[in-house]
Design a protein around this motif. Sequence first.
Motif: not given
Length: 579
Positions: A133, A137, A140
């Motif tokens: 993250q 990110p 994810r």
Amino acid sequence: MSLKNRAGGAVSPAMDVNGSPTSAEIPLLPRTGRPSRGRTEKTEKSQPRWLTLEFLLYYVVIAVGLPALFICAWGFSSANHINYYQYSRKLGKGWLLGRRVDNSDAQYASFRNNIPLLSYVLVGHILLSNVVQRQIPSLRPLFSLIFSLIFLSVIHGSSVIKILVLAAVNYAVAKYVGGRLGVALSWIWSLGVLFANNAYDGYKFASLSQDLAWLDKYKGINMRWWITFNFTTLRMISFAMDYYWQTNGGRDKSKYEQTHRQTCSECSSATHPGEQCSKSRIETPLSASSYNLLNYYTYLLYVPLYLAGPIITFNDFTAQLRHPPKSITMKSTLLYAVRWILVVLCMEWILHTIYVVAIKDTKAWGGFTPFQMSMVGYFNLKLIWLKLLIIWRYFRLWAMADRIETTENMTRCMSDNYSAIEFWRSWHRSFNRWLVRYVYIPLGGQRYYALNIFPTFTFVAVWHDISLKLLTWGWLVAIFILPELALRKSFATPQFRAKLGGWYRMLKGIAAVLNIWLMMIANLVGFAVGVDGVREMMRQIIFGEGGTVFLVCSFVAVFAAVQLMFELREEEKRRGWKK
């Protein structure tokens, strides 16, 4: 590991002009006289009664009655009790107070025994997820899915293939059939899978082809994958219906945001969908591209919520996956962890001192008085509430540590409920909200309330377990709710309250006592001592020695407790708390 719970049911959605459900906040069992959206509820604040003579008498009753409950349960849980030998084989070696432990509840034992292993997985997942993250990110969802597939391969072995295939069929139906037909087929498929899983015990690869028989050897830690798949069916239906509402117009965002943002601090300061309040995340459709296969499988198999929930909708989960909510902080997560530890310690103390689960399983209640029988039933219900609280809070804590916000499943103590309607709003709350959005409102909502509760609770019973006992429980709950509904519509009016004055609270208290008794009977049948135990309990109360005295004392004690509950609700209003 095996954490059991379930749901299903075919439905043709009824929607407002925008194609979305009329409200995601209408409770499954609605409050009487609830103000319509956009109006403020005007309530007069009552004067506190905590220090009145009446309430001092209630305190005396509680001070005498509450210790009596534990003394009674400790008494028949003693090694010196004549029935101890009948259930002692169910007890294990304990670590507290030099006593043995009643770890005979299969569901909780599975969780309790695997807490160390689950915690290793939790720490590893959170560490890796936080790195992803922070650094990349955008990856994810992919990381979450890969981790989920590895985790499921360990616990379910080759059966993870079955899960992926069953889910793929639902995805194809929702995406490529689409429309109302796609929603109906998704429901039919999900329900059909529930029944087929139960009938064939999760299937065998060898039954498809002998060439695939070798896959049956890789069973994993938990061979009974179809038990936890019941939660997956809820997510499959959520995806199908959320996608349907997205493709058919969804909510009029401009109108919704204009009225909602004025009163919601979270939404007014949100810069991304994930930062909105829970209600907005649920109701606001995502972009069409968000309903893709990667997000679908990530949602279905998300490790922290896969085994037991809490249940979260596809819209809500996917919005947070891209943009974590601001409401989750390090401080709130740590405080929640401390609360979880305290509840676990409370559970351990009870399991080491009160052996009602073992007594219930072996029916070792021969010769028990009506009071003792009622304590076997009461503490079994209390332990059911407590174990589910612990399990759900553990996985909610895991999701919080990964910056995913979910609903608190138990919002009120089991012993702080006098209304069946309110009880089911605060027990497994995330499931309640799921039912409201995907079952109750599409079936017509509050307009057909008295009719809706029967298919709704039938669905709930089938989802938990396909058995006559659970169906009996579901129908009993639905039947017992009707008298309360009738009383609310007939007597819970300002005119009737004004006419009776202070006597209204007394009559309401009497009705609440009867309601609590009915709720206990229904839940004892469905989740605790079963029909045999309830039959024996009623026989002891009606024909047993001291049954009448017990009934009178029970009424007085519960009445005192109910009056305290009434005042707690008033105190919540005075402080502006919402539960």
